[in-house]
Scaffold this active site. Structure first.
Site, short mmCIF file in Angstrom:
data_model
loop_
_atom_site.label_atom_id
_atom_site.label_comp_id
_atom_site.label_asym_id
_atom_site.label_seq_id
_atom_site.Cartn_x
_atom_site.Cartn_y
_atom_site.Cartn_z
N SER A 64 -11.27 -33.66 -26.87
CA SER A 64 -12.45 -34.11 -27.63
C SER A 64 -13.49 -33.02 -27.84
CB SER A 64 -13.09 -35.31 -26.92
OG SER A 64 -12.26 -36.44 -27.03
N LYS A 67 -14.12 -32.29 -31.34
CA LYS A 67 -14.83 -33.22 -32.22
C LYS A 67 -16.06 -32.60 -32.89
CE LYS A 67 -13.32 -37.46 -29.85
NZ LYS A 67 -13.74 -38.58 -28.99
N TYR A 191 -5.07 -35.69 -36.30
CA TYR A 191 -6.13 -35.72 -35.28
C TYR A 191 -5.55 -35.41 -33.90
CZ TYR A 191 -9.53 -37.61 -31.99
OH TYR A 191 -10.39 -37.78 -30.94
N TYR A 243 -20.89 -39.44 -24.63
CA TYR A 243 -20.54 -40.87 -24.77
C TYR A 243 -21.60 -41.77 -24.16
CZ TYR A 243 -16.08 -38.60 -25.75
OH TYR A 243 -15.11 -37.78 -26.25
N VAL A 261 -10.94 -34.70 -22.25
CA VAL A 261 -10.24 -35.35 -21.13
C VAL A 261 -9.21 -34.45 -20.45
CG1 VAL A 261 -10.63 -37.69 -21.97
CG2 VAL A 261 -8.58 -36.43 -22.72
#
Length: 432
Positions: A64, A67, A191, A243, A261
């Site tokens: 992530s 992102k 993705y 988050y 992660v």
């Protein structure tokens, strides 16, 4: 002399090494099997020097952390209006893989949660790009952020695709709301490849430093994305990057950040440094346990909290003096430091309250370190108004901090290297 910074990083790693709380990401077999004892940290300065300690040569998947970088590519490729029309920027308060869509439009809450990141992935590259062309653009962009050619870990990609049921569901919902305009599975496939790109902690520090450096990679000197894009990305990282733990992170750590992660974590402190850590054990939010501890220590030790603003600088006006004879007198106003709104306001207030007492005015920028856009406009407006008041205006700018000055309608200014260039016609003027 040996730099103390690598020793500091090594000591910081030792201070968290005994913490074995958390666990590797068990929902992706390749990540679940990662060595939980791996640990590394790196800093990259804005002139491209990288300090690192620990397992800094170990490659792992970016996950992530891609992102915000791909969000930046999408903004650069498609523009703000198109991207914001499909991905909003509000914190969701949800975990990264929750179905967090606006009730009416189906637009994802922000680009840091999976629904928003899948949408941002679909917006990278030009309109009409094929999935292969889009991924080539993304891989090239991530490589530009890192300053070297990156590659995909095919085993991680296969492992994630085999267990990508939730992302497929999110993509199907996005397609149903017309947020995605193409086959959802193809977008999820791209993705997932994006998240499987291999990096080291040094790569991540350079990527973070590129964001901290207004979109210019400090190692290669290559512009990757425009500065307005970086401002947008860092803002979203501040509010959404961690988050449902983003609020706690910003109050305790105070650095725009993004976790992955696989155990990576980046922080970009604008105008200062890029930071990265790597440790695979995750907490309940999906963030690296020891990485979070390290960032808290860095903030405490090095004063890196975004809200720890430095003390106000000394007055921007270092000196003002009248030199020369009455017939050819020059009012010299010597400035210092950075010229931004607050300091430029002090300058224009001083000029308004105590106007120059000579027909010639020289504003000395020799000790000015930087001028932002607002400072530039305010200084040049002051020059224009002083011209209209009848003064002959000069800028002493030996370092070129204000290239191509144009005071606008009615304003005139001459740029010189030092005071002697103004005084050549009158030997009575004091020389520097």
């Amino acid at each position: 002399m040996r730099s103390p910074i690598p020793d500091y990083l090594a000591e910081a790693l030792r201070s968290v090494q005994a913490d074995r709380s958390g666990a590797t990401a068990d929902y992706i077999p390749q990540l679940a099997d990662a060595d939980p004892e791996l640990l590394a940290a790196a800093l990259c300065t804005l002139d491209g020097h990288v300090y690192s300690a620990g397992d800094c040569g170990v490659e792992f998947s970016i996950q992530s952390i891609s992102k915000p970088l791909v969000y930046a590519l999408a903004l650069a490729d498609r523009g703000f209006d198109e991207v914001l029309g499909k991905v909003w920027v509000e914190p969701s308060g949800d975990a990264f893989n929750e179905i967090s869509l606006e009730p009416d439009s189906g637009r994802p809450r922000n680009p840091m949660i999976n629904a928003g990141a899948i949408t941002a992935h679909s917006l990278a590259g030009p309109v009409g790009a094929t999935p292969d062309e889009r991924f080539a653009r993304i891989l090239d962009g991530l490589s530009a952020f890192a300053g070297r050619e990156l590659a995909v870990d095919e085993s991680v990609y296969q492992s994630e695709m085999t267990h990508s049921f939730r992302n497929r569901a999110l993509a199907n919902m996005l397609r149903a709301h017309h947020i995605l305009d193409e086959e959802p599975l193809l977008v999820v496939d791209g993705y997932t490849r994006q998240c499987s790109v291999l990096v080291t902690v040094n790569d991540l520090a350079i990527m973070a430093a590129t964001l901290a450096n207004r979109g210019v990679n400090p190692v290669t000197g290559r512009p990757v994305v425009p500065a307005p894009v970086v401002r947008q990305v860092l803002s979203v990282m501040s509010t959404c990057g961690m988050y449902d733990g983003a609020g706690d992170w910003m109050t305790r750590v105070g650095v725009p950040a993004k976790s992955g992660v696989a155990g990576g974590l980046i922080g970009a402190l604008p105008g200062q440094v890029g930071i990265a850590t790597f440790s695979p054990r995750l907490d309940g939010h999906g963030n690296s346990v020891r990485g979070v501890d390290l960032f808290q220590r860095f903030t405490a030790d090095m004063g890196m909290h975004l809200m720890d603003a430095p003390r106000a600088a000394p007055s921007v006006i270092r000196d003002s003096r009248l030199v020369g004879s009455a017939a050819a007198a020059i009012w010299v106003l010597a400035l210092q430091g950075d010229l931004r709104f607050a300091t430029a306001e002090r300058l224009v207030r001083a000029l308004a309250e105590d106007p120059p007492a000579a027909p010639q005015v020289a504003i000395d920028l020799e000790r000015v370190l930087a001028v932002d856009d607002v400072g530039r406009r305010m200084l040049l407006e002051a020059v224009r108004r002083l011209t209209l008041d009848g003064h002959q205006m000069y800028l002493i700018d030996p370092n070129g901090v204000l290239p191509g000055p144009d005071p606008g309608d009615g304003g005139r200014v001459t740029v010189v290297q030092d005071l002697s260039e103004i005084a050549e016609s009158d030997r009575s003027v004091v020389r520097r």
